[in-house]
Structure formats: structure tokens, C-alpha cells
Design an enzyme around this catalytic site. Structure first.
Site, mmCIF file in Angstrom:
data_model
loop_
_atom_site.group_PDB
_atom_site.id
_atom_site.type_symbol
_atom_site.label_atom_id
_atom_site.label_comp_id
_atom_site.label_asym_id
_atom_site.label_seq_id
_atom_site.Cartn_x
_atom_site.Cartn_y
_atom_site.Cartn_z
ATOM 1 C CG HIS A 114 -19.094 -80.539 -17.381
ATOM 2 N ND1 HIS A 114 -18.524 -81.704 -17.857
ATOM 3 C CD2 HIS A 114 -18.213 -79.555 -17.674
ATOM 4 C CE1 HIS A 114 -17.346 -81.432 -18.409
ATOM 5 N NE2 HIS A 114 -17.134 -80.133 -18.315
ATOM 6 C CG HIS A 139 -24.728 -77.668 -10.224
ATOM 7 N ND1 HIS A 139 -24.047 -76.798 -9.415
ATOM 8 C CD2 HIS A 139 -24.305 -78.912 -9.874
ATOM 9 C CE1 HIS A 139 -23.239 -77.475 -8.630
ATOM 10 N NE2 HIS A 139 -23.379 -78.767 -8.877
ATOM 11 C CG HIS A 158 -24.610 -80.307 -5.568
ATOM 12 N ND1 HIS A 158 -23.600 -80.957 -6.239
ATOM 13 C CD2 HIS A 158 -25.091 -81.202 -4.666
ATOM 14 C CE1 HIS A 158 -23.480 -82.188 -5.754
ATOM 15 N NE2 HIS A 158 -24.377 -82.357 -4.816
ATOM 16 C CB THR A 228 -16.887 -80.846 -11.114
ATOM 17 O OG1 THR A 228 -17.049 -79.552 -10.536
ATOM 18 C CG2 THR A 228 -18.255 -81.493 -11.286
HETATM 19 ZN ZN LIG Z 1 -22.556 -80.414 -7.961
#
Ligand SMILES: [Zn+2]
Length: 278
Positions: A114, A139, A158, A228
Site C-alpha cells: 500500500h 510512509h 506521514h 487507511t
Molecule cells: Zn498515511
């Protein structure tokens, strides 16, 4: 709240109370404090993992972002992230400077399917409004998830932090804009991305997180969620106003792996976004 209030400096307390008042006015919260926030975040380890997309139990992708239909998540809640920040509507507030205790650490990295994620270190912390959070991981998203007046940046990083002794999360969001020269710190990360997805690689490359943080403390802040699944709510978002830079090649390197790993912006509903004083 496990943290003793007596060890909070009085200046922080004052500012915290003022922030609390703002939040109560802005969001309709009936109370501020640790208990309320702790209840809001239920599944801490999964949540921290999940912001990087490595939760194994929940199947999701960016093809279909109607994640509110996924059971066992909070993606349906009305206080989700990311959001568009309308600079005409933000409320200026007296916010304490973020305090950093970031130590260099050897990079452990994974391409988890992801995003590209770098694991944290137990010896790095930030203090936000008197609360101390441990650095867990960082990430990237392409393009940026938060928008400013509807505009996106090419990348958004982030940095996920968790409050000591609680499941409360604070995420620092750093926009990355295109520039002529390569960013040496991003270069360290992007040259170490493992070829094999889901393979965690421990490297000897030393990272210093403070090298990633914009020098200016100016930021926006609001309460939202992980972007997410499981979209856990109660996340303190700190969105830096000043971007850092990356070269076209660096941005292309990430977008070749992830052509779109940004959740669409979510409605603010009755939330307000605060900004640091100018
Ligand atoms: Zn994030």
C-alpha cells in the site's frame, strides 16, 4: 489518562485548556481530555500498522475507496481524514511549539503493498500540547492526501506517533513539492526500497528524522482519523504548511510504484481546522 497532570508545565496546561475550549466550540465536543480520546481509539496496534496499510485482516485497495462498507472499521465515521483545508476558514490559535526528541536510527524499510514504510525507533519522541508521543513509522502517499484550497502536492509523508501509555495517535503530515535538486534524505529512503513487496529489510543506513521536518513550526491541526482502514478516529493531525522538496526523478520513483495511494478528501462536517499564529 495514565499520564500525571502534575508533570505538565503550567504554560502547556494553559494552552491546552485554551485549545480544549477551541475544540469544544469548533467540534461540539462536550469534554476534552485523555479518557475521551482513549475511548475513541479502540484497536491501537492494528491502527498503527494499518495507517501503513499492513493490517493483514482487512482487505482493501485504492481502486474502490468506499471503505465505509468494510465491517470492523471506523471508515463510516463523520470525522475522517484526509480533508481539504480552506485557508479562509481556519481558526488562528495559540498552539505550543512541537518539541522533538529525534535520535538517529538504522533504517528498517518495507514496501507493504500500500506504501513504502520505514519503521520507528523506541528512542524518538515528539511533545504536542504537553503530550509525549513515541515515533512508530513513516510512509508516503502519492499524490498528497490533504489538499490546501483544493490543491494537491505531489507527495505527502506521514510520521505516525503514539502517546505513551495510551492508544492516542498523532500524525505529522509533511508535503513534498518538486524542485530542481534531489532531497538527500529522501534519496536515502528511496534507494533502499526493497524489490520484493512485504519483505522487511534492515539496513545500516542511519536516518535522522529532524532532517525531514520543515524548519518552520507553522502548521494546521485538526482531529481526524487514519487515512487507511480501519480508519480509526481520534487522531491528532498536524499538517505542516511549509513543504520540503524532492526532485522530479525522486517523485517519479515513488509514483512508479504507487500511481495513486491517496484516499479522497473526506467532509469536514462540523470540525474546525486550527492554525498556528503568524
Ligand atoms: Zn498515511
Amino acid at each position: 489518562m495514565k499520564r500525571s497532570k502534575t508533570d505538565t508545565p503550567s504554560l502547556y496546561k494553559k494552552k491546552r485548556n485554551r485549545l480544549c475550549l477551541f475544540l469544544m466550540l469548533a467540534t461540539g465536543l462536550s469534554a476534552c481530555g485523555g479518557e475521551t480520546e482513549t475511548e475513541a481509539v479502540s484497536d491501537e496496534p492494528a491502527a498503527v500498522e494499518a495507517d501503513a496499510g499492513s493490517a493483514k485482516t482487512i482487505e482493501w485497495d485504492y481502486e474502490n475507496t468506499n471503505w465505509e462498507q468494510i465491517s470492523g472499521t471506523e471508515c463510516r465515521a463523520s470525522v475522517q481524514s484526509p480533508v481539504n483545508i480552506n485557508t479562509q476558514e481556519v481558526i488562528e490559535a495559540e498552539l505550543a511549539d512541537i518539541r522533538y526528541e529525534y535520535e538517529p536510527f538504522p533504517m528498517k524499510i518495507v514496501d507493504n503493498g500500500h506504501t513504502v514504510q520505514v519503521y520507528g525507533t523506541e528512542r524518538s519522541f515528539i511533545t504536542v500540547e504537553g503530550k509525549r508521543y513515541q515515533f512508530k513509522q513513516f510512509h508516503f502517499h502519492y499524490p498528497s492526501e490533504h489538499t490546501i484550497n483544493g490543491e494537491r502536492h505531489p507527495l505527502e509523508m506521514h510520521l505516525v506517533h503514539q502517546e505513551e501509555g495510551t492508544s492516542n495517535l498523532a500524525v505529522l503530515a509533511v508535503f513534498i513539492e518538486e524542485a530542481n535538486t534531489a532531497n538527500p534524505f529522501l534519496e536515502k529512503v528511496f534507494t533502499q526500497i526493497p524489490v520484493q513487496k512485504e519483505e522487511e529489510v534492515q539496513t545500516e543506513v542511519q536516518l535522522t528524522l529532524s532532517d525531514y521536518i520543515p524548519p518552520s513550526q507553522m502548521h494546521y491541526t485538526y482531529i481526524g482519523s487514519l487515512t487507511t482502514p480501519p480508519c480509526t478516529v481520534g487522531v491528532d493531525w498536524i499538517v505542516f504548511r511549509e513543504p520540503i522538496q524532492a526532485s522530479e526523478e525522486q517523485i517519479a520513483k515513488f509514483s512508479a510504484l504507487y500511481a495513486n495511494n491517496a484516499r479522497p478528501v473526506q467532509p469536514l462536517n462540523n470540525r474546525r481546522v486550527l492554525k498556528t499564529e503568524e
